[in-house]
Design an enzyme around this catalytic site. Structure first.
Site, mmCIF file in Angstrom:
data_model
loop_
_atom_site.group_PDB
_atom_site.id
_atom_site.type_symbol
_atom_site.label_atom_id
_atom_site.label_comp_id
_atom_site.label_asym_id
_atom_site.label_seq_id
_atom_site.Cartn_x
_atom_site.Cartn_y
_atom_site.Cartn_z
ATOM 1 N N TYR A 13 -5.723 -3.590 -10.287
ATOM 2 C CA TYR A 13 -5.410 -3.860 -11.700
ATOM 3 C C TYR A 13 -6.487 -3.405 -12.673
ATOM 4 O O TYR A 13 -6.452 -3.764 -13.841
ATOM 5 C CB TYR A 13 -5.148 -5.359 -11.893
ATOM 6 C CG TYR A 13 -3.744 -5.766 -11.520
ATOM 7 C CD1 TYR A 13 -3.344 -5.780 -10.189
ATOM 8 C CD2 TYR A 13 -2.815 -6.131 -12.491
ATOM 9 C CE1 TYR A 13 -2.055 -6.149 -9.840
ATOM 10 C CE2 TYR A 13 -1.522 -6.507 -12.148
ATOM 11 C CZ TYR A 13 -1.151 -6.508 -10.826
ATOM 12 O OH TYR A 13 0.124 -6.879 -10.489
ATOM 13 N N ASP A 36 1.243 -7.487 5.427
ATOM 14 C CA ASP A 36 2.614 -7.202 5.880
ATOM 15 C C ASP A 36 3.115 -8.327 6.797
ATOM 16 O O ASP A 36 4.201 -8.886 6.600
ATOM 17 C CB ASP A 36 2.708 -5.826 6.564
ATOM 18 C CG ASP A 36 1.650 -5.617 7.638
ATOM 19 O OD1 ASP A 36 0.678 -6.397 7.695
ATOM 20 O OD2 ASP A 36 1.793 -4.665 8.440
ATOM 21 N N ASP A 40 -0.097 -10.828 -6.343
ATOM 22 C CA ASP A 40 1.046 -10.649 -7.243
ATOM 23 C C ASP A 40 2.337 -10.675 -6.412
ATOM 24 O O ASP A 40 3.289 -11.405 -6.724
ATOM 25 C CB ASP A 40 0.892 -9.306 -7.967
ATOM 26 C CG ASP A 40 2.059 -9.014 -8.887
ATOM 27 O OD1 ASP A 40 2.514 -9.942 -9.574
ATOM 28 O OD2 ASP A 40 2.520 -7.856 -8.908
HETATM 29 C C1 IPM Z 1 2.370 -11.607 -12.894
HETATM 30 C C2 IPM Z 1 3.080 -10.447 -13.514
HETATM 31 C C3 IPM Z 1 2.054 -9.515 -14.165
HETATM 32 C C4 IPM Z 1 1.136 -9.007 -13.061
HETATM 33 C C5 IPM Z 1 2.651 -8.358 -14.983
HETATM 34 C C6 IPM Z 1 3.483 -8.880 -16.135
HETATM 35 C C7 IPM Z 1 1.629 -7.390 -15.480
HETATM 36 O O1 IPM Z 1 3.850 -9.785 -12.575
HETATM 37 O O2 IPM Z 1 1.680 -12.347 -13.613
HETATM 38 O O3 IPM Z 1 2.493 -11.806 -11.677
HETATM 39 O O4 IPM Z 1 1.446 -8.010 -12.404
HETATM 40 O O5 IPM Z 1 0.111 -9.624 -12.844
HETATM 41 MG MG MG Z 2 3.952 -10.801 -10.697
#
Ligand code: IPM
Ligand code: MG
Length: 370
Positions: A141, A235, A259
């Site tokens: 990220y 996985d 995520d």
């Molecule tokens: C989450 C969402 C976010 C992320 C998006 C909206 C950028 O999916 O908070 O899990 O990927 O972190």
């Molecule tokens: Mg998410």
């Protein structure tokens, strides 16, 4: 004088109505705070070229914490087309405001509890009670991406076999960020009487980055001999969570894996209508339902607000009003168990606000039966 100052960021789409629902419950619980509205969302990207304007960042600086609803985001080309004409062609690029808040404010913990409430018709199994700790500041990220291999990279021997037109996304993992997220997971385990922490990785392939994460995890785990520590490949973890969700307790992992796994875990306990998050740093925190803005349901008073209500509960707890948080949690649990309101995802036809009112009425109910 209210006890707390809270930045209130409903955003857009269903973010607005689930935030209203959460406010209804906070007020009914007698929680006293000053709520300061902050602009955030797609509208501000289109009009101002920034979905998270500086004035909103300033507001975060002046408050104890923030509550965030949801916002719409669209892929690059569409985002560029929707910019106001005078902002087009200026090289503005859209970045998710929630990701920016996490990084700018160093909200390094993404805490996502997933618990099967008794009586929820959507439970995959009863008694599931998982807590995901997702690293929230780095990994995939960091936003370092290239549409093609930069020339300098082509000099690196390992890059020689990569076609020059390959898009590149960089993943960075530090020892320090790994240490602190794993430590947060263990501290939580100790505080909440949890038995096991599972660190999730893909170190057999992502040797450098997951290697750092695993090594840091092992070092932290050694300081908590009373808590069981396991590691699992991402996985396999997807498979095991479906096969045997009761085997897991606290899960800690890097950003993108967290995520993905946290959506999976949310589905085990009813779907995104039940998934809520705390983005928590050492001084500030932003609480949000995990779901997105679901534009197709916006303004219909239809979606399940429980994720937002539970996010508000987590906020109240983080602020230190543990008793009010406990009462909100109990009211949500009672509402679900009695089937007092069911939104469409739960097979009913209660609206967003009906659900919020049912939770608010459950405070009364708890009072009477005590
Ligand atoms: C989450 C969402 C976010 C992320 C998006 C909206 C950028 O999916 O908070 O899990 O990927 O972190
Ligand atoms: Mg998410």
């Amino acid at each position: 004088m209210p006890d707390y100052r809270i930045a209130w960021l409903p955003g857009d789409g269903i973010g607005v109505e689930v935030s209203d629902a959460a406010r209804l419950v906070l007020d009914a619980a007698g929680f006293k705070a000053e709520y300061l509205h902050g602009d955030i969302g797609w509208e501000f990207w289109c009009k101002e070229g920034d979905a998270l304007p500086q004035r909103t960042l300033d507001l975060l600086g002046e408050t104890d914490c923030a509550f965030f609803g949801a916002i719409t985001s669209k892929p690059g080309p569409e985002a560029a087309r929707e910019l106001a004409p005078e902002l087009q062609g200026k090289g503005l690029s859209y970045r998710s405001p929630i990701v920016r808040m996490r990084q700018l404010l160093d909200l390094y913990i993404c805490l996502r509890p997933c618990r099967a409430f008794r009586g929820n018709p959507l439970n995959y199994r009863e008694n599931i009670d998982l807590v995901v700790f997702r690293e929230n500041t780095e990994g995939m990220y960091i936003g370092v991406e290239f549409p093609a291999v930069p020339e300098k990279f082509q000099e690196v021997p390992a890059m020689k076999r990569i076609p020059a037109d390959a898009a590149i996304s960089i993943r960075s993992v530090t020892r320090e960020a790994s240490r602190r997220i794993v430590e947060a997971a263990f501290e939580y385990a100790v505080k909440h009487g949890r038995r096991k922490v599972t660190a999730v990785h893909k170190a057999n392939v992502l040797r450098a980055t997951c290697g750092v994460f695993l090594e840091a995890a092992g070092e932290v785990a050694a300081r908590y001999p009373q808590i069981r520590f396991e590691t699992a490949n991402i996985d396999a973890m997807g498979m095991w969570l479906l096969k045997n969700p009761l085997n897991y307790d606290v899960i800690v992992t890097t950003n993108l894996f967290g995520d993905i796994l946290s959506d999976l875990c949310a589905q085990l306990v009813g779907g995104l209508g039940f998934g809520y998050s705390g983005n928590i740093g050492s001084r500030y925190a932003v609480f949000e339902p995990t779901h997105g803005s679901a534009p197709k349901y916006a303004g219909q008073n239809k979606v399940n607000p429980l994720a937002a209500i539970l996010a508000a509960k987590m906020m109240v707890e983080w602020l230190g009003d543990v008793e009010t948080a406990r009462r909100i949690d109990q009211a949500v649990a009672d509402t679900i168990e009695r089937g007092a309101a069911k939104t469409y995802d739960m097979g009913g036809n209660a609206g967003t606000m009906d659900m919020a009112r049912s939770v608010a009425e459950a405070f009364q109910f708890a009072h009477q039966t005590r």
